[in-house]
Design a protein around this motif. Structure first.
Motif, PDB file in Angstrom:
ATOM      1  N   ASP A  52       0.816  -1.220   0.000  1.00 32.85           N
ATOM      2  CA  ASP A  52       0.000   0.000   0.000  1.00 32.85           C
ATOM      3  C   ASP A  52       0.848   1.267   0.000  1.00 32.85           C
ATOM      4  O   ASP A  52       0.364   2.341  -0.359  1.00 32.85           O
ATOM      5  CB  ASP A  52      -0.926   0.011   1.227  1.00 32.85           C
ATOM      6  N   ARG A  54       3.126   1.970  -1.952  1.00 33.19           N
ATOM      7  CA  ARG A  54       3.500   2.348  -3.317  1.00 33.19           C
ATOM      8  C   ARG A  54       2.446   3.187  -4.020  1.00 33.19           C
ATOM      9  O   ARG A  54       2.705   3.736  -5.088  1.00 33.19           O
ATOM     10  CB  ARG A  54       3.742   1.082  -4.145  1.00 33.19           C
ATOM     11  N   SER A  55       1.250   3.302  -3.459  1.00 34.76           N
ATOM     12  CA  SER A  55       0.164   3.996  -4.143  1.00 34.76           C
ATOM     13  C   SER A  55       0.375   5.509  -4.139  1.00 34.76           C
ATOM     14  O   SER A  55       0.982   6.071  -3.221  1.00 34.76           O
ATOM     15  CB  SER A  55      -1.174   3.671  -3.472  1.00 34.76           C
ATOM     16  N   ASP A  57      -1.963   7.676  -3.763  1.00 36.87           N
ATOM     17  CA  ASP A  57      -2.759   8.234  -2.664  1.00 36.87           C
ATOM     18  C   ASP A  57      -1.955   8.260  -1.372  1.00 36.87           C
ATOM     19  O   ASP A  57      -2.033   9.228  -0.603  1.00 36.87           O
ATOM     20  CB  ASP A  57      -4.035   7.407  -2.455  1.00 36.87           C
ATOM     21  N   ASN A  58      -1.189   7.220  -1.127  1.00 40.98           N
ATOM     22  CA  ASN A  58      -0.380   7.179   0.087  1.00 40.98           C
ATOM     23  C   ASN A  58       0.722   8.235   0.051  1.00 40.98           C
ATOM     24  O   ASN A  58       1.022   8.879   1.058  1.00 40.98           O
ATOM     25  CB  ASN A  58       0.238   5.796   0.268  1.00 40.98           C
ATOM     26  N   GLN A 303       1.112   1.576   8.522  1.00 37.26           N
ATOM     27  CA  GLN A 303       0.954   0.433   7.632  1.00 37.26           C
ATOM     28  C   GLN A 303       0.997  -0.885   8.403  1.00 37.26           C
ATOM     29  O   GLN A 303       0.298  -1.847   8.045  1.00 37.26           O
ATOM     30  CB  GLN A 303       2.067   0.429   6.571  1.00 37.26           C
TER      31      GLN A 303
END
Length: 337
Positions: A52, A54-55, A57-58, A303
């Motif tokens: 997650d 890598r997104s 949005d993150n 995370q």
């Protein structure tokens, strides 16, 4: 001049200081780029360990969350380079947010101007007291911390009243975006670039470094020591108030329970970024790396899921201790060489 010097014979050749020069270069490189190297390493680990992370949005979440601390750390960098400290920024941050939310009923300009004026005035008082009375910055800014938090509590009825942002334009400053990047991130980037330019290319920036290196020597060289110190604390207050206003725009209200420990987070980010607590050396680029490093660590903790946010403080404190020890060792190596 002797014939030996004219002919450059081996008996009169200058000693080889190549080893000392190489040590100085290596030490300087580690001090300037150490935080960036650690940041890159941590990001690579996060990319592998957490899908997650890598997104896009993150990434946006990390940058938006880092924008207010970046503004505070920007002002703190100037203060610490002069050899000072500003413990009031956490209280000015929450005070700026409350004032911005309260003033938003009068429009966008008022929502930005009121916290800037009040927090800048408190920074001015700090600077004048430190510059003209030679009081310890720790004591002066500690008093400002208590005073600013008391003023915030008085405005908010002991924290029982939470002012809601009532101006749509001001609210969009915290929630809107340009090219997929939040406005507050663009604001932080612009101020960081301006700060880097000021420190590297202006007389004010050179004065900041000179005062941190030796205040007495700076005064003998004609540096406006008092005026520079005052402006440094004014800018620290202004940036802390602006950070609070931006955060209020993002949250939609002036939350009164924020700001505790923000001054310590800012100091940690600045020192992790390579700025010496003793003053005279440091960079805004290093501070940016320090802020992002702490932000990435916090995101990684989120995370994991089963760790609470207090671990971020533990890790930040560990990083700070390691960096301070490393700075001490590196400075000793530089003196020996």
């Amino acid at each position: 001049m002797t014939p030996a010097l004219l002919t450059g014979s081996p008996t009169t050749a200058a000693p080889d200081h190549g080893g000392g020069e190489r040590t100085d270069r290596i030490v300087g490189l580690v001090q300037r780029q150490g935080a960036l190297a650690v940041l890159v390493t941590v990001v690579l680990v996060a990319l592998v360990a957490f899908p997650d992370f890598r997104s896009l949005d993150n990434t946006g979440t990390i940058l938006v969350a880092a924008a207010p601390p970046m503004l505070i750390a920007l002002g703190m960098t100037l203060v610490i380079i002069t050899g000072g400290i500003d413990l009031s920024v956490g209280s000015l941050y929450v005070l700026g947010g409350v004032l911005a939310a309260w003033a938003s009923r009068y429009g966008l300009v008022a929502a930005l101007l009121v916290p800037l004026l009040v927090c800048g005035a408190i920074g001015l008082v700090n600077g004048v007291l430190i510059a003209y009375t030679r009081m310890a910055p720790f004591i002066v800014t500690l008093a400002a911390l208590l005073g600013a938090r008391g003023l915030m509590r008085a405005i908010s009825d002991e924290g029982s009243t939470t002012y809601v942002v009532e101006n749509g334009a001001f609210g969009r400053l915290g929630t809107g975006s340009l090219l997929g990047v939040g406005y507050q991130v663009w604001l932080a980037v612009a101020l960081v670039l301006i700060g880097m330019l000021v420190l590297a290319r202006t007389g004010f920036g050179q004065s900041v470094y000179a005062i941190g290196g030796s205040e007495d020597a700076s005064a003998l060289m004609g540096v406006a020591v008092r005026r520079t110190k005052i402006w440094v604390y004014v800018w620290s207050g202004l940036l802390a108030g602006l950070a609070g206003a931006v955060n209020a725009a993002r949250l939609g209200s002036g939350v009164t329970v924020l700001g505790a420990g923000m001054e310590l987070d800012a100091i940690a980010a600045v020192v992790i970024g390579g700025t010496l607590l003793t003053g005279g050396a440091g960079s805004i680029a290093g501070t940016v790396a320090g802020v992002l490093l702490l932000g990435v660590i916090q995101n990684m903790i989120n995370q994991v899921g089963d760790l609470n946010s207090n671990w971020q403080q533990v890790i930040s404190g560990t990083f700070l201790a390691v960096v301070v020890v490393a700075q001490t060792v590196l400075n000793r190596l530089r003196r020996i060489s």
